[in-house]
Design an enzyme around this catalytic site. Structure first.
Site, PDB file in Angstrom:
ATOM      1  N   GLY A  15       0.841  -1.209   0.000  1.00 28.15           N
ATOM      2  CA  GLY A  15       0.000   0.000   0.000  1.00 28.15           C
ATOM      3  C   GLY A  15       0.870   1.250   0.000  1.00 28.15           C
ATOM      4  O   GLY A  15       1.846   1.317   0.735  1.00 28.15           O
ATOM      5  N   VAL A  27      16.573   9.028  -1.093  1.00 29.62           N
ATOM      6  CA  VAL A  27      17.415   7.887  -1.499  1.00 29.62           C
ATOM      7  C   VAL A  27      18.195   8.261  -2.768  1.00 29.62           C
ATOM      8  O   VAL A  27      19.418   8.092  -2.842  1.00 29.62           O
ATOM      9  CB  VAL A  27      16.541   6.622  -1.745  1.00 29.62           C
ATOM     10  CG1 VAL A  27      17.348   5.505  -2.402  1.00 29.62           C
ATOM     11  CG2 VAL A  27      15.923   6.130  -0.435  1.00 29.62           C
ATOM     12  N   ARG A  76       1.156  -5.166  -5.097  1.00 28.16           N
ATOM     13  CA  ARG A  76       1.421  -6.335  -4.250  1.00 28.16           C
ATOM     14  C   ARG A  76       1.657  -7.470  -5.240  1.00 28.16           C
ATOM     15  O   ARG A  76       0.715  -7.905  -5.907  1.00 28.16           O
ATOM     16  CB  ARG A  76       0.233  -6.617  -3.328  1.00 28.16           C
ATOM     17  CG  ARG A  76       0.003  -5.506  -2.313  1.00 28.16           C
ATOM     18  CD  ARG A  76      -0.994  -5.878  -1.237  1.00 28.16           C
ATOM     19  NE  ARG A  76      -1.033  -4.867  -0.190  1.00 28.16           N
ATOM     20  CZ  ARG A  76      -1.928  -3.875  -0.106  1.00 28.16           C
ATOM     21  NH1 ARG A  76      -2.880  -3.776  -1.004  1.00 28.16           N
ATOM     22  NH2 ARG A  76      -1.878  -3.005   0.874  1.00 28.16           N
ATOM     23  N   ASP A 107       5.341  -4.690   6.198  1.00 26.92           N
ATOM     24  CA  ASP A 107       5.949  -5.970   6.596  1.00 26.92           C
ATOM     25  C   ASP A 107       5.906  -7.012   5.474  1.00 26.92           C
ATOM     26  O   ASP A 107       6.834  -7.812   5.333  1.00 26.92           O
ATOM     27  CB  ASP A 107       5.333  -6.501   7.887  1.00 26.92           C
ATOM     28  CG  ASP A 107       3.835  -6.703   7.800  1.00 26.92           C
ATOM     29  OD1 ASP A 107       3.208  -6.116   6.892  1.00 26.92           O
ATOM     30  OD2 ASP A 107       3.286  -7.446   8.623  1.00 26.92           O
ATOM     31  N   THR A 130       4.266   2.765   5.551  1.00 30.67           N
ATOM     32  CA  THR A 130       2.901   2.245   5.716  1.00 30.67           C
ATOM     33  C   THR A 130       2.115   3.167   6.640  1.00 30.67           C
ATOM     34  O   THR A 130       2.653   3.647   7.639  1.00 30.67           O
ATOM     35  CB  THR A 130       2.881   0.807   6.280  1.00 30.67           C
ATOM     36  OG1 THR A 130       1.553   0.523   6.752  1.00 30.67           O
ATOM     37  CG2 THR A 130       3.835   0.599   7.437  1.00 30.67           C
ATOM     38  N   ASP A 132      -0.145   2.172   8.478  1.00 26.47           N
ATOM     39  CA  ASP A 132      -0.659   1.377   9.601  1.00 26.47           C
ATOM     40  C   ASP A 132       0.190   1.420  10.880  1.00 26.47           C
ATOM     41  O   ASP A 132      -0.285   1.053  11.942  1.00 26.47           O
ATOM     42  CB  ASP A 132      -0.808  -0.091   9.186  1.00 26.47           C
ATOM     43  CG  ASP A 132      -1.943  -0.286   8.191  1.00 26.47           C
ATOM     44  OD1 ASP A 132      -2.768   0.632   8.049  1.00 26.47           O
ATOM     45  OD2 ASP A 132      -1.992  -1.355   7.555  1.00 26.47           O
ATOM     46  N   ASP A 134       2.526  -0.575  11.860  1.00 24.92           N
ATOM     47  CA  ASP A 134       2.415  -1.898  12.477  1.00 24.92           C
ATOM     48  C   ASP A 134       3.715  -2.694  12.401  1.00 24.92           C
ATOM     49  O   ASP A 134       3.698  -3.920  12.345  1.00 24.92           O
ATOM     50  CB  ASP A 134       1.276  -2.688  11.807  1.00 24.92           C
ATOM     51  CG  ASP A 134       1.477  -2.830  10.311  1.00 24.92           C
ATOM     52  OD1 ASP A 134       2.362  -2.156   9.762  1.00 24.92           O
ATOM     53  OD2 ASP A 134       0.758  -3.626   9.689  1.00 24.92           O
ATOM     54  N   ARG A 176      -6.033  -2.990   8.802  1.00 28.70           N
ATOM     55  CA  ARG A 176      -6.517  -4.365   8.659  1.00 28.70           C
ATOM     56  C   ARG A 176      -6.074  -5.212   9.840  1.00 28.70           C
ATOM     57  O   ARG A 176      -6.834  -5.996  10.373  1.00 28.70           O
ATOM     58  CB  ARG A 176      -5.952  -4.930   7.356  1.00 28.70           C
ATOM     59  CG  ARG A 176      -6.744  -6.039   6.774  1.00 28.70           C
ATOM     60  CD  ARG A 176      -6.300  -6.401   5.380  1.00 28.70           C
ATOM     61  NE  ARG A 176      -4.971  -5.891   5.034  1.00 28.70           N
ATOM     62  CZ  ARG A 176      -4.591  -5.632   3.802  1.00 28.70           C
ATOM     63  NH1 ARG A 176      -5.405  -5.802   2.805  1.00 28.70           N
ATOM     64  NH2 ARG A 176      -3.364  -5.201   3.534  1.00 28.70           N
TER      65      ARG A 176
HETATM   66  O1  F6P Z   1      -1.598  -1.537   4.627  1.00 29.65           O
HETATM   67  C1  F6P Z   1      -2.143  -0.289   4.443  1.00 29.65           C
HETATM   68  C2  F6P Z   1      -3.604  -0.372   4.165  1.00 29.65           C
HETATM   69  O2  F6P Z   1      -4.034   0.940   3.899  1.00 29.65           O
HETATM   70  C3  F6P Z   1      -4.464  -1.027   5.247  1.00 29.65           C
HETATM   71  O3  F6P Z   1      -4.743  -0.174   6.333  1.00 29.65           O
HETATM   72  C4  F6P Z   1      -5.677  -1.401   4.460  1.00 29.65           C
HETATM   73  O4  F6P Z   1      -6.367  -2.464   5.043  1.00 29.65           O
HETATM   74  C5  F6P Z   1      -5.100  -1.841   3.151  1.00 29.65           C
HETATM   75  O5  F6P Z   1      -3.881  -1.152   3.012  1.00 29.65           O
HETATM   76  C6  F6P Z   1      -5.992  -1.581   1.967  1.00 29.65           C
HETATM   77  O6  F6P Z   1      -5.399  -2.115   0.846  1.00 29.65           O
HETATM   78  P1  F6P Z   1      -5.916  -1.898  -0.634  1.00 29.65           P
HETATM   79  O7  F6P Z   1      -5.579  -0.500  -1.030  1.00 29.65           O
HETATM   80  O8  F6P Z   1      -5.181  -2.906  -1.427  1.00 29.65           O
HETATM   81  O9  F6P Z   1      -7.382  -2.106  -0.613  1.00 29.65           O
END
Ligand code: F6P
Length: 327
Positions: A15, A27, A76, A107, A130, A132, A134, A176
């Protein structure tokens, strides 16, 4: 003896998060300052597998520090998690003479980097990008501060309309697997309740708190729910509350991807610049296969194989604070 890094590839993966561009800029410019060549790998690991790799110079990163998203794009990539995909990626890097990688992501992206660096002789440096927050081993992740401020701004606005109508609002924020956006934005906006994946949601407790508040005529309530909350997110929580407390006026608002975009905050630009600079320093100093973090305002380097195992933990004290302040 570790081989000298002369040409690096930089990519963003997973993401996107606000501040990724500021980090790519850091960088690229630090690498050039140190006499290294730099390539941008497009669309995360997909660009490595499919040979979508472009040369970069100082001008390639002009006027991007203030922009959300990522100029390198992201994805991804499933192929990279297969040995055949990684082999293709390695051959493409060799073809371009790339002998060091900087990976900006979460991660999942670090997991890919860890596997790749175990199999092939290409040092990898991770940078935590990220929203998140996390990842254990850093107090900050690039993008969290912006995302949480976006959520705060939105929740403040919702509180105005909630107040005008005496309504209960259930606001779902991203996360998530992690509740940091919910926790920080909830505390900062005075939410009455915060539901996060790290804690079991006991709906009976929420119902009895709302009943008690109804008795006290406290009718305006905000509940912030992380999307990964075990009860199933904002809509599920609202459904049960509506059934159990039919007199309450309940509305749901899912903030969604608005939290991922926008100009990065000053904080995110700062940490992105600092971490990006140190990622190149790591490659030059031979500190390989780590991810760069900041702990207590000092640089912190965590081996990639440890980084993929641990999550940041949410302290119980925060939850106590929420409860006391929401009364
Ligand atoms: O990992 C970051 C994040 O924004 C999460 O908080 C969320 O669940 C996910 O990505 C959403 O992913 P996508 O943009 O693939 O729907």
């Amino acid at each position: 003896m570790k081989k000298k890094v002369t040409k690096i590839g930089v990519l963003s993966s997973g993401g996107d998060s606000p501040g990724m561009n500021a980090c790519i800029r850091a960088v690229v410019r630090t690498a050039i300052y140190n006499g290294l060549e730099v390539c941008g790998i497009m669309r995360g690991y997909s660009g490595m597998v499919e040979d979508d790799i472009i040369p970069m110079d100082s001008r390639s990163v002009a006027n991007i520090i203030q922009r959300g998203g990522t100029i390198l794009k992201t994805s991804r990539c499933k192929e990279f998690f297969e040995p055949e995909g990684r082999k293709m990626a390695y051959e493409n890097l060799k073809k371009h003479g790339i002998n060091g990688l900087v990976i900006l992501g979460g991660d999942g992206s670090f997991r890919g980097a860890q596997i790749f660096s175990n199999e092939y002789d290409i040092p990898c440096i991770g940078l935590p990008g990220t929203i998140d927050k996390d990842i254990a081993g850093t107090d900050f992740t690039i993008g969290f501060d912006t995302a949480v401020n976006t959520a705060v701004e939105a929740i403040d606005k919702i509180r105005d309309t909630a107040e005008a109508h005496n309504r209960l609002f259930i606001i779902e924020v991203m996360g998530r697997d992690a509740g940091y956006i919910a926790l920080h934005s909830g505390i900062a906006t005075g939410a009455e309740n915060i539901l996060i994946p790290e804690r079991k949601t006991i709906i009976e407790d929420i119902i009895s708190q709302l009943e008690e508040k109804e008795r006290r005529r406290k009718l305006v309530n905000i509940i912030v729910v992380a999307e990964g909350d075990d009860f199933g997110g904002g809509n599920e929580v609202a459904k049960v509350i509506k059934e159990r407390l039919p007199l309450l006026e309940v509305r749901v608002c899912i903030l969604g991807h608005i939290q991922r975009g926008g100009a990065p905050s000053c904080m995110d630009r700062l940490i992105a610049s600092r971490m990006g600079y140190h990622a190149v320093e790591c490659l030059l100093e031979g500190r390989h296969n780590v991810f760069v973090g900041i702990v207590n305002n000092r640089m912190n380097y965590t081996p990639l194989n440890e980084a993929v195992k641990k999550k940041q933990r949410i302290s119980e004290e925060w939850m106590k604070i929420v409860k006391i302040l929401a009364s």
